[in-house]
Design an enzyme around this catalytic site. Structure first.
Site, PDB file in Angstrom:
ATOM      1  N   SER A 195       0.797  -1.416   0.468  1.00  0.00           N
ATOM      2  CA  SER A 195      -0.300  -0.059  -0.082  1.00  0.00           C
ATOM      3  C   SER A 195       0.656   1.319  -0.345  1.00  0.00           C
ATOM      4  O   SER A 195       0.983   1.661  -0.665  1.00  0.00           O
ATOM      5  CB  SER A 195      -1.125  -0.297   1.107  1.00  0.00           C
ATOM      6  OG  SER A 195      -1.411  -0.750   1.311  1.00  0.00           O
ATOM      7  N   SER A 196       1.883   1.455   1.172  1.00  0.00           N
ATOM      8  CA  SER A 196       3.221   2.699   1.037  1.00  0.00           C
ATOM      9  C   SER A 196       3.187   2.884  -0.176  1.00  0.00           C
ATOM     10  O   SER A 196       4.003   3.705  -0.399  1.00  0.00           O
ATOM     11  CB  SER A 196       3.862   2.325   2.209  1.00  0.00           C
ATOM     12  OG  SER A 196       3.181   1.543   3.483  1.00  0.00           O
ATOM     13  N   TYR A 252      -0.916 -11.358   3.084  1.00  0.00           N
ATOM     14  CA  TYR A 252      -1.038 -10.083   3.888  1.00  0.00           C
ATOM     15  C   TYR A 252      -2.751  -9.681   4.268  1.00  0.00           C
ATOM     16  O   TYR A 252      -3.547  -9.754   2.855  1.00  0.00           O
ATOM     17  CB  TYR A 252      -0.595  -9.094   2.635  1.00  0.00           C
ATOM     18  CG  TYR A 252      -1.283  -7.492   3.514  1.00  0.00           C
ATOM     19  CD1 TYR A 252      -1.370  -6.899   4.005  1.00  0.00           C
ATOM     20  CD2 TYR A 252      -0.337  -6.813   1.883  1.00  0.00           C
ATOM     21  CE1 TYR A 252      -1.384  -6.033   4.657  1.00  0.00           C
ATOM     22  CE2 TYR A 252      -0.377  -5.118   2.764  1.00  0.00           C
ATOM     23  CZ  TYR A 252      -0.638  -4.956   4.341  1.00  0.00           C
ATOM     24  OH  TYR A 252      -1.163  -3.830   4.302  1.00  0.00           O
ATOM     25  N   LYS A 309       0.963 -10.983   7.253  1.00  0.00           N
ATOM     26  CA  LYS A 309       0.805  -9.542   8.204  1.00  0.00           C
ATOM     27  C   LYS A 309      -0.314  -9.037   8.517  1.00  0.00           C
ATOM     28  O   LYS A 309      -0.681  -9.504   7.308  1.00  0.00           O
ATOM     29  CB  LYS A 309       1.438  -8.550   6.096  1.00  0.00           C
ATOM     30  CG  LYS A 309       2.040  -7.345   6.778  1.00  0.00           C
ATOM     31  CD  LYS A 309       2.460  -6.451   6.065  1.00  0.00           C
ATOM     32  CE  LYS A 309       1.903  -5.207   5.983  1.00  0.00           C
ATOM     33  NZ  LYS A 309       1.577  -3.976   6.564  1.00  0.00           N
ATOM     34  N   SER A 368      -2.544  -6.538   9.482  1.00  0.00           N
ATOM     35  CA  SER A 368      -3.318  -5.231   9.376  1.00  0.00           C
ATOM     36  C   SER A 368      -5.102  -5.259   9.791  1.00  0.00           C
ATOM     37  O   SER A 368      -5.276  -3.302   9.773  1.00  0.00           O
ATOM     38  CB  SER A 368      -3.030  -4.428   8.148  1.00  0.00           C
ATOM     39  OG  SER A 368      -1.667  -4.355   7.978  1.00  0.00           O
ATOM     40  N   GLU A 404       0.448   1.714  15.237  1.00  0.00           N
ATOM     41  CA  GLU A 404      -0.713   2.594  16.142  1.00  0.00           C
ATOM     42  C   GLU A 404      -0.569   1.572  17.442  1.00  0.00           C
ATOM     43  O   GLU A 404      -0.671   1.639  18.528  1.00  0.00           O
ATOM     44  CB  GLU A 404      -2.358   3.298  15.830  1.00  0.00           C
ATOM     45  CG  GLU A 404      -2.405   3.762  15.117  1.00  0.00           C
ATOM     46  CD  GLU A 404      -2.482   3.589  13.514  1.00  0.00           C
ATOM     47  OE1 GLU A 404      -2.148   2.488  13.557  1.00  0.00           O
ATOM     48  OE2 GLU A 404      -3.684   4.347  13.333  1.00  0.00           O
ATOM     49  N   GLY A 453       3.625   1.181   7.930  1.00  0.00           N
ATOM     50  CA  GLY A 453       3.254   2.814   6.637  1.00  0.00           C
ATOM     51  C   GLY A 453       4.142   3.752   7.230  1.00  0.00           C
ATOM     52  O   GLY A 453       4.891   4.403   6.409  1.00  0.00           O
TER      53      GLY A 453
HETATM   54  C1  HMN Z   1       2.096  -0.879   3.852  1.00  0.00           C
HETATM   55  O1  HMN Z   1       1.101  -2.157   2.835  1.00  0.00           O
HETATM   56  O2  HMN Z   1       2.718  -0.776   2.620  1.00  0.00           O
HETATM   57  C2  HMN Z   1       1.781  -0.859   4.570  1.00  0.00           C
HETATM   58  O3  HMN Z   1       2.632  -2.460   5.308  1.00  0.00           O
HETATM   59  C3  HMN Z   1       0.159  -0.899   5.051  1.00  0.00           C
HETATM   60  C4  HMN Z   1       0.244  -1.158   6.806  1.00  0.00           C
HETATM   61  O4  HMN Z   1      -0.213  -1.974   7.546  1.00  0.00           O
HETATM   62  C5  HMN Z   1      -0.508   0.222   7.001  1.00  0.00           C
HETATM   63  N1  HMN Z   1      -1.901   0.565   6.911  1.00  0.00           N
HETATM   64  C6  HMN Z   1      -2.843   0.859   6.338  1.00  0.00           C
HETATM   65  O5  HMN Z   1      -2.048   1.748   5.661  1.00  0.00           O
HETATM   66  C7  HMN Z   1      -4.286   0.573   6.590  1.00  0.00           C
HETATM   67  C8  HMN Z   1      -0.228   0.445   8.260  1.00  0.00           C
HETATM   68  O6  HMN Z   1       1.185   0.778   8.311  1.00  0.00           O
HETATM   69  C9  HMN Z   1      -0.822   1.952   8.802  1.00  0.00           C
HETATM   70  O7  HMN Z   1      -0.371   3.217   7.141  1.00  0.00           O
HETATM   71  C10 HMN Z   1      -0.195   2.875  10.248  1.00  0.00           C
HETATM   72  O8  HMN Z   1      -0.655   2.147  11.284  1.00  0.00           O
HETATM   73  C11 HMN Z   1      -0.908   4.322  10.252  1.00  0.00           C
HETATM   74  O9  HMN Z   1      -2.967   4.325   9.852  1.00  0.00           O
END
Ligand code: HMN
Length: 297
Positions: free
Chosen positions: A46-47, A135, A163, A165, A191, A207
């Site tokens: 996602s990132s 994931y 992973k 989330s 968080e 992320g």
């Molecule tokens: C990715 O797939 O690149 C990230 O790891 C995604 C990650 O799990 C993020 N989740 C979402 O964006 C929904 C979290 O790291 C998130 O950015 C963080 O908890 C802040 O809300």
């Protein structure tokens, strides 16, 4: 599996000023994170704005990261894409590049039955010799991994981790209980890093890690040494920062990229439909960067 245990930032899409994937900036961000002491990188999730990039751009990013830090960091290639055909192509390419593991979201857009999700992940797994990390990110995919499909997936020994989330930390505990000692559960919600680790996550992929890797490395150190009061305190600081990053106009990733610029790493901005931070909110970025520095100190 020890190589995947630690702080693993979800890698950002790195663009030049024209919004084209940048080799120089991708390599600079990889080296910056290596120097910070992270354990690995999760590339093209996602990132990495995977959903807004074509196959060639995603391959280019995988290649630039491997060329700069391959062999030095555990590299996980996220190969989830709209079709199995594209995912398999990415999986084969990541294997050629020497990636350490593959990972993928379930199929998106159509609400497919679990039999199709199983087939999709299994086709990716069969495309290479690499281990696979499931994931689970129901907030974006609309599918929440069931313990049934999880049990079926882990019958395949190439599935080494998940992973997770989803927001309930209970899910982490359940996947760990079902997966067993050697199975790796990665905490997804930044968080809840400390809570996730305490309830059973072995590691973390997130992320916001790359915006403030020092703080997550500290949190991990406190958890690993049983210093729970300090772990909780740094988690609170991290959460204040995440909430600040999410409060600007634009989008969390555009805010993070502005922060990174101030921290000395320019990875450009985000790709539309993600929106950049603009106007008065740009001034707030400096305050967030200062808050990160103050928390590190
Ligand atoms: C990715 O797939 O690149 C990230 O790891 C995604 C990650 O799990 C993020 N989740 C979402 O964006 C929904 C979290 O790291 C998130 O950015 C963080 O908890 C802040 O809300």
């Amino acid at each position: 599996n020890e190589k995947f245990k630690g702080i693993i930032p979800a890698f950002y899409a790195c663009y030049d000023e024209a919004g084209v994937v940048s080799e120089e900036r991708t390599k600079a961000l990889s080296l910056y994170l290596l120097e910070k002491g992270v354990k690995g990188l999760y590339v093209g999730g996602s990132s990495g704005e995977c959903i807004y990039q074509n196959l060639e751009e995603r391959k280019a990013t995988l290649k630039f990261v491997a060329e700069s830090v391959g062999g030095k960091l555990a590299l996980i290639a996220h190969v989830g894409a709209p079709s199995t055909r594209e995912s398999v192509e990415l999986a084969k390419y990541a294997a050629e590049l020497g990636y350490d593991a593959l990972s993928a979201i379930p199929p998106i857009y159509f609400k497919l039955p679990e039999s199709s999700i199983y087939r999709y992940w299994t086709d990716i797994i069969e495309a290479s010799e690499l281990p696979f990390i499931i994931y689970n990110i129901p907030q974006t995919t609309g599918y929440n991994l069931s313990l049934n499909l999880f049990a079926k997936m882990i019958e395949n020994k190439k599935v080494i981790g998940v992973k997770n989330s989803s927001m309930p930390v209970l899910d982490i505990e359940r996947f760990k209980a079902a997966g067993g000692e050697d199975f790796i559960v990665f905490n997804g919600p930044d968080e809840q890093y400390v809570a996730g680790r305490l309830i059973g996550a072995d590691s973390g992929i997130g992320g916001t890690y790359a915006a403030m890797p020092e703080l997550y490395l500290k949190a991990e150190e406190y958890v690993a040494t049983g210093n729970f009061a300090k772990a909780r305190s740094i988690q609170k600081d991290i959460n204040n920062l995440i909430i600040a990053l999410c409060s600007l106009n634009g989008n969390m990733y555009s805010a993070i990229k502005e922060v990174l610029k101030l921290r000395g790493v320019n990875v450009g901005s985000v790709r539309a439909p993600l929106e950049p931070v603009t106007g008065a909110d740009l001034d707030k970025v400096a305050a967030i960067k200062d808050q990160i520095d103050a928390t590190i100190a």
